[in-house]
Design a protein around this motif. Structure first.
Motif, short mmCIF file in Angstrom:
data_model
loop_
_atom_site.label_atom_id
_atom_site.label_comp_id
_atom_site.label_asym_id
_atom_site.label_seq_id
_atom_site.Cartn_x
_atom_site.Cartn_y
_atom_site.Cartn_z
N LYS A 1 0.83 -1.21 0.00
CA LYS A 1 0.00 0.00 0.00
C LYS A 1 0.86 1.26 0.00
CE LYS A 1 -3.70 2.24 2.62
NZ LYS A 1 -4.58 2.14 3.83
N GLU A 2 1.87 1.31 0.86
CA GLU A 2 2.72 2.50 0.97
C GLU A 2 3.54 2.71 -0.29
OE1 GLU A 2 3.94 5.94 2.91
OE2 GLU A 2 2.43 4.48 3.58
N LEU A 3 4.12 1.64 -0.82
CA LEU A 3 4.91 1.77 -2.05
C LEU A 3 4.03 2.20 -3.22
CD1 LEU A 3 7.16 -1.36 -1.56
CD2 LEU A 3 8.00 0.99 -1.79
N GLY A 4 2.76 1.76 -3.20
CA GLY A 4 1.82 2.17 -4.25
C GLY A 4 1.59 3.68 -4.25
N LEU A 5 1.65 4.29 -3.08
CA LEU A 5 1.47 5.75 -2.99
C LEU A 5 2.60 6.49 -3.69
CD1 LEU A 5 0.32 6.06 0.75
CD2 LEU A 5 -1.11 6.07 -1.31
N TYR A 6 3.73 5.83 -3.83
CA TYR A 6 4.88 6.43 -4.51
C TYR A 6 4.96 6.00 -5.99
CZ TYR A 6 6.79 8.10 -0.09
OH TYR A 6 6.99 8.77 1.11
N GLY A 7 3.93 5.29 -6.42
CA GLY A 7 3.89 4.87 -7.82
C GLY A 7 4.61 3.58 -8.13
N PHE A 8 4.99 2.84 -7.09
CA PHE A 8 5.70 1.57 -7.30
C PHE A 8 4.70 0.40 -7.36
CE2 PHE A 8 9.05 4.01 -4.91
CZ PHE A 8 9.87 4.21 -6.01
N GLU A 9 4.99 -0.56 -8.20
CA GLU A 9 4.20 -1.79 -8.29
C GLU A 9 4.93 -2.88 -7.52
OE1 GLU A 9 2.77 -5.05 -11.65
OE2 GLU A 9 3.45 -3.07 -12.30
N ALA A 10 4.47 -3.14 -6.29
CA ALA A 10 5.17 -4.06 -5.40
C ALA A 10 4.53 -5.44 -5.41
CB ALA A 10 5.20 -3.51 -3.98
N THR B 1 19.06 1.37 3.32
CA THR B 1 18.75 0.69 4.57
C THR B 1 17.75 1.56 5.33
OG1 THR B 1 20.96 -0.28 4.71
CG2 THR B 1 19.64 -0.25 6.73
N ALA B 2 16.57 1.02 5.59
CA ALA B 2 15.57 1.77 6.34
C ALA B 2 15.99 1.85 7.80
CB ALA B 2 14.21 1.10 6.21
N GLU B 3 16.04 3.05 8.34
CA GLU B 3 16.45 3.19 9.74
C GLU B 3 15.41 2.64 10.69
OE1 GLU B 3 17.14 6.96 12.47
OE2 GLU B 3 18.81 6.65 11.11
N SER B 4 14.15 2.78 10.32
CA SER B 4 13.08 2.16 11.11
C SER B 4 12.36 1.13 10.24
CB SER B 4 12.08 3.21 11.61
OG SER B 4 11.45 3.85 10.52
N PRO B 5 12.00 -0.01 10.82
CA PRO B 5 11.39 -1.08 10.02
C PRO B 5 9.91 -0.84 9.78
CG PRO B 5 11.64 -1.78 12.29
CD PRO B 5 12.24 -0.41 12.22
N THR B 6 9.61 0.21 9.01
CA THR B 6 8.22 0.57 8.74
C THR B 6 8.00 0.75 7.24
OG1 THR B 6 8.67 2.95 8.88
CG2 THR B 6 8.09 1.81 10.95
N PRO B 7 6.77 0.58 6.77
CA PRO B 7 6.48 0.81 5.35
C PRO B 7 6.84 2.22 4.90
CG PRO B 7 4.65 -0.34 6.40
CD PRO B 7 5.58 0.07 7.50
N GLN B 8 6.59 3.20 5.76
CA GLN B 8 6.86 4.58 5.39
C GLN B 8 8.35 4.83 5.17
OE1 GLN B 8 5.04 3.60 8.06
NE2 GLN B 8 2.99 4.06 7.25
N ALA B 9 9.17 4.36 6.11
CA ALA B 9 10.61 4.56 6.00
C ALA B 9 11.18 3.84 4.78
CB ALA B 9 11.31 4.08 7.28
N LEU B 10 10.69 2.63 4.53
CA LEU B 10 11.18 1.87 3.39
C LEU B 10 10.79 2.53 2.08
CD1 LEU B 10 12.60 -0.72 2.38
CD2 LEU B 10 10.34 -1.78 2.30
N ALA B 11 9.55 2.99 1.97
CA ALA B 11 9.09 3.62 0.72
C ALA B 11 9.90 4.87 0.41
CB ALA B 11 7.60 3.96 0.84
N VAL B 12 10.15 5.69 1.41
CA VAL B 12 10.96 6.90 1.20
C VAL B 12 12.36 6.51 0.75
CG1 VAL B 12 12.03 8.88 2.33
CG2 VAL B 12 9.65 8.32 2.81
N GLY B 13 12.92 5.49 1.38
CA GLY B 13 14.28 5.06 1.04
C GLY B 13 14.39 4.54 -0.38
N ILE B 14 13.43 3.73 -0.80
CA ILE B 14 13.46 3.20 -2.17
C ILE B 14 13.29 4.33 -3.17
CG2 ILE B 14 12.20 1.74 -3.81
CD1 ILE B 14 11.69 -0.20 -1.53
#
Length: 267
Positions: A19-28, A241-254
């Motif tokens: 869901k979070e990656l989809g907000l950034y336009g990624f197809e996960a 590397t996501a500093e916090s193990p959350t969808p939000q942190a990972l999506a921003v990092g990618i």
């Protein structure tokens, strides 16, 4: 852009990472990497039945909470937990490594502490800041492949810890077939995300083989520093590397990794 997530799907509802990656336009896409076998459950509940023997609980994995939930499926144990044990454990700390584990702790009726830690090292520091040396022993249900960072730090600080292995990790039976199908149907993903050192151990060689000469086009990401270390030890450059193990942190990092040639560490 396509992102391959090497993790189990959420038990119910849409997966928050997709869901979070989809907000950034990624197809996960999710591909499960691991299977788990739960062990020593009678011993686990026996220890949970005597909160007076412990100073608190420590959880660094959602699987440890799953083990407790399996115990509580028995009516007699569920009744004992609901009427007595839960309240007695709630007078003691339940230390957790992150939000996912904290949520599961709340589901069994306990109040989590330390969820902002994000990894075992920081959780160990948090515990040591709150526990006195030679205090009552903390109960630590864990996996057979647990890292020794947290037990070592607590031991060095004189904080007693009792580990109990409650699950074993193996490769998911469908992993190789699922990866082959993904690469043949979807092609080379822009990014591949690993969620555990075990995930690296079981799936990296298959991804290397399926990617061939295109592997350098993939941005490899890790959910945390421990997983990043496993990738680097295998000779794989980590783009994020996501500093916090959350969808939000990972999506921003990618997002950053795919729009930059530089490695990034989320802040």
């Amino acid at each position: 852009m396509k992102v391959l997530l090497l993790k189990d799907p959420k038990d119910s509802g849409p997966d928050p990472y997709i869901k979070e990656l989809g907000l950034y336009g990624f197809e996960a896409t999710l591909i499960p990497v691991l299977s788990f076998e739960f062990v020593s459950l009678e011993s686990l509940f026996e220890k949970l039945s005597h909160p007076e023997c412990y100073g608190g609980l420590v959880f660094t994995s959602p699987r440890a909470l799953e083990a407790i939930k399996i115990c509580l499926k028995e009516n007699s144990k569920n009744e004992e937990w609901s009427q007595s044990l839960k309240h007695r454990w709630n007078t003691k700390p339940a230390y957790v490594v992150g939000k996912a584990t904290a949520s599961l702790v709340e589901e069994i009726g306990l109040t989590p502490q330390g969820e902002k830690s994000g990894n075992a090292e920081k959780l160990a520091e948090y515990i040591c800041s709150r526990e006195k040396p030679n205090s009552s022993v903390l109960l630590f249900p864990c996996g057979a492949l647990k890292r020794e960072v947290l037990p070592t730090v607590l031991r060095e600080k004189g904080v007693p810890l009792e580990s109990l292995t409650v699950y074993q990790t193996t490769q998911h039976t469908d992993l190789q077939e699922s990866l082959s199908r993904y690469f043949s149907q979807q092609g080379i993903p822009a990014s591949v995300v690993f969620f555990s050192p075990s995930g690296v151990r079981y799936s990296l060689q298959h991804i290397q083989k399926l990617s061939g000469d295109f592997i350098n086009n993939i941005k490899f990401a890790a959910i945390g520093p421990t997983t990043a270390e496993a990738l680097e030890a295998a000779g794989i450059p980590v783009s994020c590397t996501a500093e916090s193990p959350t969808p939000q942190a990972l999506a921003v990092g990618i997002q950053r990794a795919l729009h930059s040639h530089n490695c990034c560490l989320l802040k």
